[in-house]
Design a protein around this motif. Sequence first.
Motif, PDB file in Angstrom:
ATOM      1  N   ARG A 366       0.817  -1.212   0.013  1.00  0.00           N
ATOM      2  CA  ARG A 366       0.028  -0.184   0.099  1.00  0.00           C
ATOM      3  C   ARG A 366       0.669   1.353   0.099  1.00  0.00           C
ATOM      4  NH1 ARG A 366      -3.548   0.277   4.815  1.00  0.00           N
ATOM      5  NH2 ARG A 366      -1.961  -1.300   5.780  1.00  0.00           N
ATOM      6  N   LEU A 369       1.862   1.757  -3.319  1.00  0.00           N
ATOM      7  CA  LEU A 369       0.698   2.149  -4.312  1.00  0.00           C
ATOM      8  C   LEU A 369       0.297   3.748  -4.137  1.00  0.00           C
ATOM      9  CD1 LEU A 369      -1.078   1.181  -6.326  1.00  0.00           C
ATOM     10  CD2 LEU A 369      -2.779   0.583  -4.552  1.00  0.00           C
ATOM     11  N   ASN A 373       0.496   6.844  -6.592  1.00  0.00           N
ATOM     12  CA  ASN A 373      -0.655   7.754  -6.927  1.00  0.00           C
ATOM     13  C   ASN A 373      -0.442   9.435  -6.925  1.00  0.00           C
ATOM     14  OD1 ASN A 373      -2.643   5.789  -7.311  1.00  0.00           O
ATOM     15  ND2 ASN A 373      -3.151   5.538  -5.172  1.00  0.00           N
ATOM     16  N   ILE A 410      -3.398  -6.926  -2.415  1.00  0.00           N
ATOM     17  CA  ILE A 410      -3.775  -5.755  -3.261  1.00  0.00           C
ATOM     18  C   ILE A 410      -3.265  -5.923  -4.754  1.00  0.00           C
ATOM     19  CG2 ILE A 410      -3.760  -4.151  -1.198  1.00  0.00           C
ATOM     20  CD1 ILE A 410      -1.161  -2.862  -2.323  1.00  0.00           C
ATOM     21  N   SER A 412      -4.712  -7.036  -7.485  1.00  0.00           N
ATOM     22  CA  SER A 412      -5.757  -6.755  -8.111  1.00  0.00           C
ATOM     23  C   SER A 412      -5.716  -5.495  -8.621  1.00  0.00           C
ATOM     24  CB  SER A 412      -6.881  -7.344  -7.930  1.00  0.00           C
ATOM     25  OG  SER A 412      -7.949  -7.004  -8.947  1.00  0.00           O
ATOM     26  N   THR A 413      -6.007  -4.549  -7.347  1.00  0.00           N
ATOM     27  CA  THR A 413      -6.211  -3.191  -7.492  1.00  0.00           C
ATOM     28  C   THR A 413      -4.871  -2.480  -8.056  1.00  0.00           C
ATOM     29  OG1 THR A 413      -7.651  -3.102  -5.620  1.00  0.00           O
ATOM     30  CG2 THR A 413      -6.455  -0.954  -6.067  1.00  0.00           C
ATOM     31  N   ALA A 414      -3.717  -2.956  -7.471  1.00  0.00           N
ATOM     32  CA  ALA A 414      -2.599  -2.344  -8.082  1.00  0.00           C
ATOM     33  C   ALA A 414      -2.241  -2.358  -9.481  1.00  0.00           C
ATOM     34  CB  ALA A 414      -1.277  -2.798  -7.093  1.00  0.00           C
ATOM     35  N   GLU A 416      -4.438  -3.045 -11.899  1.00  0.00           N
ATOM     36  CA  GLU A 416      -5.205  -2.316 -12.467  1.00  0.00           C
ATOM     37  C   GLU A 416      -5.089  -0.971 -12.588  1.00  0.00           C
ATOM     38  OE1 GLU A 416      -9.107  -2.373 -10.720  1.00  0.00           O
ATOM     39  OE2 GLU A 416      -9.483  -4.621 -11.272  1.00  0.00           O
ATOM     40  N   THR A 417      -4.202  -0.165 -11.318  1.00  0.00           N
ATOM     41  CA  THR A 417      -3.573   1.093 -11.358  1.00  0.00           C
ATOM     42  C   THR A 417      -2.507   1.426 -12.319  1.00  0.00           C
ATOM     43  OG1 THR A 417      -4.496   1.286  -9.108  1.00  0.00           O
ATOM     44  CG2 THR A 417      -2.782   2.892  -9.898  1.00  0.00           C
TER      45      THR A 417
END
Length: 456
Positions: A366, A369, A373, A410, A412-414, A416-417
């Motif tokens: 995180r 990530l 961002n 994380i 999947s989210t990472a 996609e990001t």
Amino acid sequence: MKTKVILFLSGVVLGTGALQAQANQECATTAALAYSDAKAKNYDAAWTRIQTLREECPSYHIATYQYGERILKDRLDNAPDAEKESVAQELIKLYKERLQHFPAKTDAGDVNADIAQLMFDVKLGSTEEQYEAFDKAFEADPNSLNAKSLYTYFYLLVELQDSGKKDLQEVFDKYDVVIAKLEEQENETAESLASLIEKQEAGEELSSKDKARLNAYEKNLVAYSAVKGSINAKLGQRADCTNLIPLYSKDFEAKNGDTEWLKRVNSRLSAKDCTEDPLFVKVSEALHKLEPSASSAYSLGQLAEANGNQSKALEYYNQAAELQKDPSARASIYYKIANQYKDKGQFGQARNMYRKAISSKPSFGRAYLQISNMIAQSANNCGNTAFEKRAVYWKAAEYAERAARVDPSISSTANETASAYRGRAPQRSDIFQNDMQGKTINIGCWIGESIRVPNL
């Protein structure tokens, strides 16, 4: 007369030696046949000879027990349910014999852990007996339990608590210990993975062994993440404020001078955001008075934050991070500090704190990530040309991809990001039109990093 006695004794000694030599030869012959059959997976024939070796030559060679284990595990996999218990009992007996005859070549902790997991898998003994087997293994060597066994260990304790045979405090205490051990193993794995990822990103070709290690590390991180999630789910509502507040309130007057008790309570209430209850204030103040520490400083930071005093809260949080010895807890504090800087738009300071979090806990995806961002949000401010501004998204994507690799929870989210940011970066036509292929771009402003433009 003396001569006759000496000759008689000599004959006895020589005869004994001959018998011993014959016995050794028989052991060697039996072992050779047993091991050969086992290698060929002719397990029935091998098992008969393995049994002979266990009875007549138990210390001949450790391979007797290694092949015996292989045979019994195969039988266990293929045995009907009615026969599994007897096969498991024989396997446990074999484990103990190996430990008895080859203690220097056998890890006692691993043996105890194998026995405990076997008892659970085959349902040998009561829940109490199964838990005691895991507890024996863990207390002797915490490293003997892998991720699966750590979950089973905690699962059995919760089952006993549900049936009224263990108290809630013991569940909380064991949760802390088990999670700490999992995170220690997780961090070691993530650190090893990070070094291989760095080699890849530097363009270095990985050896076949390194590729195998990288694959194993990534799979293990997935396992750790899944097990931690399962343990947290098993703990469930037992760890909410509704249960914690009355549990600790009834003991506060008697234990408000016990530093260790105050630390545990403070940590638990803080982790579950039970910070608005008066008990949290009392515990924090009592702890800070007795022993200013990472825990008490962090709690005072939470109180300051709740009262709207952000600068004072940051002061306490920084103090807490510096005093905190547990890497995972220290990482969480730095992450919280970083988030506050990020919310204020102070990205450079935020990144420094996220990096400190990662340094303490290499699997902290995180934090990667969040850096990703922030970099993406700064794209328009950190480049001189339109191409350079869009190139910033490549760097953002790199951090997101790193987050996915070190923290499967994380991924999947990472991922996609990362994909979204690569979609905003210059495409092949942009690279060609600007003649930028293979060139290095130095990104300015607070980012201060470089990115190499892909070759067409």
